[in-house]
Write a protein that holds these residues in place. Structure first.
Motif, PDB file in Angstrom:
ATOM      1  N   THR A 287       0.826  -1.219   0.000  1.00  0.00           N
ATOM      2  CA  THR A 287       0.000   0.000   0.000  1.00  0.00           C
ATOM      3  C   THR A 287       0.851   1.255   0.000  1.00  0.00           C
ATOM      4  O   THR A 287       0.415   2.311  -0.461  1.00  0.00           O
ATOM      5  N   PHE A 288       2.088   1.156   0.483  1.00  0.00           N
ATOM      6  CA  PHE A 288       2.948   2.329   0.558  1.00  0.00           C
ATOM      7  C   PHE A 288       3.608   2.627  -0.782  1.00  0.00           C
ATOM      8  O   PHE A 288       3.831   3.787  -1.139  1.00  0.00           O
ATOM      9  N   THR A 289       3.943   1.580  -1.529  1.00  0.00           N
ATOM     10  CA  THR A 289       4.695   1.776  -2.775  1.00  0.00           C
ATOM     11  C   THR A 289       3.825   1.776  -4.033  1.00  0.00           C
ATOM     12  O   THR A 289       4.246   2.306  -5.058  1.00  0.00           O
ATOM     13  N   ALA A 290       2.653   1.187  -3.963  1.00  0.00           N
ATOM     14  CA  ALA A 290       1.799   1.106  -5.160  1.00  0.00           C
ATOM     15  C   ALA A 290       1.484   2.473  -5.763  1.00  0.00           C
ATOM     16  O   ALA A 290       1.544   2.635  -6.988  1.00  0.00           O
ATOM     17  N   PRO A 291       1.137   3.513  -4.959  1.00  0.00           N
ATOM     18  CA  PRO A 291       0.872   4.824  -5.579  1.00  0.00           C
ATOM     19  C   PRO A 291       2.080   5.388  -6.319  1.00  0.00           C
ATOM     20  O   PRO A 291       1.927   6.000  -7.377  1.00  0.00           O
ATOM     21  N   LEU A 292       3.294   5.167  -5.768  1.00  0.00           N
ATOM     22  CA  LEU A 292       4.492   5.667  -6.450  1.00  0.00           C
ATOM     23  C   LEU A 292       4.690   4.995  -7.800  1.00  0.00           C
ATOM     24  O   LEU A 292       4.996   5.653  -8.797  1.00  0.00           O
ATOM     25  N   TRP A 293       4.525   3.681  -7.821  1.00  0.00           N
ATOM     26  CA  TRP A 293       4.689   2.959  -9.085  1.00  0.00           C
ATOM     27  C   TRP A 293       3.598   3.327 -10.072  1.00  0.00           C
ATOM     28  O   TRP A 293       3.845   3.416 -11.291  1.00  0.00           O
TER      29      TRP A 293
ATOM     30  N   LEU B 185       2.192   6.314 -10.235  1.00  0.00           N
ATOM     31  CA  LEU B 185       2.571   7.639 -10.728  1.00  0.00           C
ATOM     32  C   LEU B 185       3.703   7.535 -11.749  1.00  0.00           C
ATOM     33  O   LEU B 185       3.691   8.214 -12.782  1.00  0.00           O
ATOM     34  N   THR B 186       4.695   6.674 -11.467  1.00  0.00           N
ATOM     35  CA  THR B 186       5.814   6.487 -12.399  1.00  0.00           C
ATOM     36  C   THR B 186       5.325   6.000 -13.757  1.00  0.00           C
ATOM     37  O   THR B 186       5.731   6.505 -14.807  1.00  0.00           O
ATOM     38  N   LEU B 187       4.447   5.004 -13.744  1.00  0.00           N
ATOM     39  CA  LEU B 187       3.905   4.478 -14.991  1.00  0.00           C
ATOM     40  C   LEU B 187       3.093   5.536 -15.726  1.00  0.00           C
ATOM     41  O   LEU B 187       3.184   5.676 -16.949  1.00  0.00           O
ATOM     42  N   GLY B 188       2.305   6.322 -14.978  1.00  0.00           N
ATOM     43  CA  GLY B 188       1.492   7.364 -15.601  1.00  0.00           C
ATOM     44  C   GLY B 188       2.336   8.431 -16.276  1.00  0.00           C
ATOM     45  O   GLY B 188       2.039   8.859 -17.401  1.00  0.00           O
ATOM     46  N   VAL B 189       3.416   8.876 -15.615  1.00  0.00           N
ATOM     47  CA  VAL B 189       4.296   9.885 -16.202  1.00  0.00           C
ATOM     48  C   VAL B 189       4.997   9.336 -17.442  1.00  0.00           C
ATOM     49  O   VAL B 189       5.162  10.032 -18.443  1.00  0.00           O
ATOM     50  N   TRP B 190       5.406   8.051 -17.375  1.00  0.00           N
ATOM     51  CA  TRP B 190       6.043   7.426 -18.537  1.00  0.00           C
ATOM     52  C   TRP B 190       5.104   7.405 -19.729  1.00  0.00           C
ATOM     53  O   TRP B 190       5.497   7.757 -20.848  1.00  0.00           O
TER      54      TRP B 190
END
Length: 326
Positions: A305-311, A313-318
């Motif tokens: 739950t802590f890292t899923a939003p970061l990943w 966001l990373t995929l979305g920016v890519w």
């Protein structure tokens, strides 16, 4: 333990930010109007041949403010785009006997670093350097080390540069030599062409000028931050018992419609409306992390739950960058 987790996370982010700062500036090569060029020159006793292509693509990592940090990059040219001015000769050049365009469709030059860099001239908004770069050249499926001598000029955006193209510009011209035998280029079997009509060594000249453009690749800083946060989370999880797959119950209220076949409904028990019930359901968390007492439910914070939003966001920016670069 929660304070240690925050300290480790903060340290990871600071290290990543420093690494991203040192990464330099990316210039993407992909001119669509034919200003960039790669030219090869063959000199032989019976014939001189000059071929060219305007279809250079790739990128160059170079920070004009810190040229001592070096440069890296990759440039590609399709074999099929090489033009010597004679169509029949171009067909021969692309054949398996020469550059084998079908089996090895691209020629690549990878820059791995700078051996020498010397400031030639600098002023308000510009810098010019003479450089000697090292790298590898790939032709006909064979890769060999090369040394490239060149000149690079950085121009900060101004009214004059806007007439050329928008943004900060990097102009590069470079040259190196290629021994055809090193790359398995021998010409048609039984014909003594190399050394008579085609030089044993070919000179390659590269010239391009490009503005800074957003990368279409994975956002580097965000990617490394995501990796650092994930690593920090896993370290804390390992240090706090490795509670990998915890099952617990959540109590919640749900609203459901009354089943007409329920005998209690026929007896008027539900008063004709929807029913609100308190139920429990089983749920799980992967990699539970420590939380301060009284602030969070102890099952809320986990590696997933802590890292899923970061990943996410990373995929979305890519994806956004890929769409913007087309």
């Amino acid at each position: 333990m929660f304070q240690r987790f925050l300290a480790l996370l903060a340290l990871s982010v600071l290290v990543v930010a420093a690494a991203a700062q040192a990464a330099g500036t990316t210039f993407h090569v992909g001119d669509t109007v034919g200003r960039n060029s790669v030219t090869f020159t063959s000199e032989a006793p019976l014939e001189d041949i000059v071929g060219t292509s305007n279809q250079i693509t790739g990128h160059l990592e170079f920070d004009p403010a810190h040229p001592d940090k070096g440069a890296t990059g990759l440039l590609k040219v399709p074999v099929a785009s090489l033009d010597t001015g004679i169509p029949l000769r171009d067909e021969h050049l692309r054949s398996a006997a020469w550059l084998d365009a079908e089996g090895n469709p691209e020629i690549t030059l990878e820059i791995t670093g700078l051996d020498q860099i010397k400031s030639v001239q600098s002023g308000d908004g510009f810098q010019t350097f003479d450089v000697v770069a090292r790298g590898t050249f790939t032709l006909r499926g064979q890769t060999k080390p090369v040394t490239i001598a060149g000149r690079a000029t950085y121009l900060a955006e101004s009214d004059k540069t806007k007439a050329l193209m928008p943004g900060n510009l990097l102009a590069v011209r470079a040259s190196f030599t290629v021994a055809l035998a090193d790359y398995g280029v021998s010409g048609p079997a039984g014909k003594d062409i190399i050394g008579t009509k085609v030089g044993r060594t070919v000179t390659v000249d590269v010239s391009f000028r490009e503005p800074m453009r957003p990368s279409s690749g994975m956002p580097r800083t965000l990617l490394v931050v995501s990796l650092a946060v994930t690593l920090a989370s896993l370290v804390v999880w390992l240090a706090t018992g490795r509670d990998a797959y915890t099952k617990f119950q959540v109590v919640e209220t749900v609203e459901r419609q009354v089943d007409p076949e329920d005998p209690l409904a026929a007896a008027g028990f539900y008063d004709g409306g929807p029913v609100t019930e308190t139920v429990t359901r089983d749920t799980v968390r992967f990699g539970l992390l420590p939380v301060p007492q009284g602030v969070f439910d102890r099952h809320v914070l986990s590696v997933a739950t802590f890292t899923a939003p970061l990943w996410g966001l990373t995929l979305g920016v890519w994806l956004w960058r890929r769409r913007g670069s087309r």
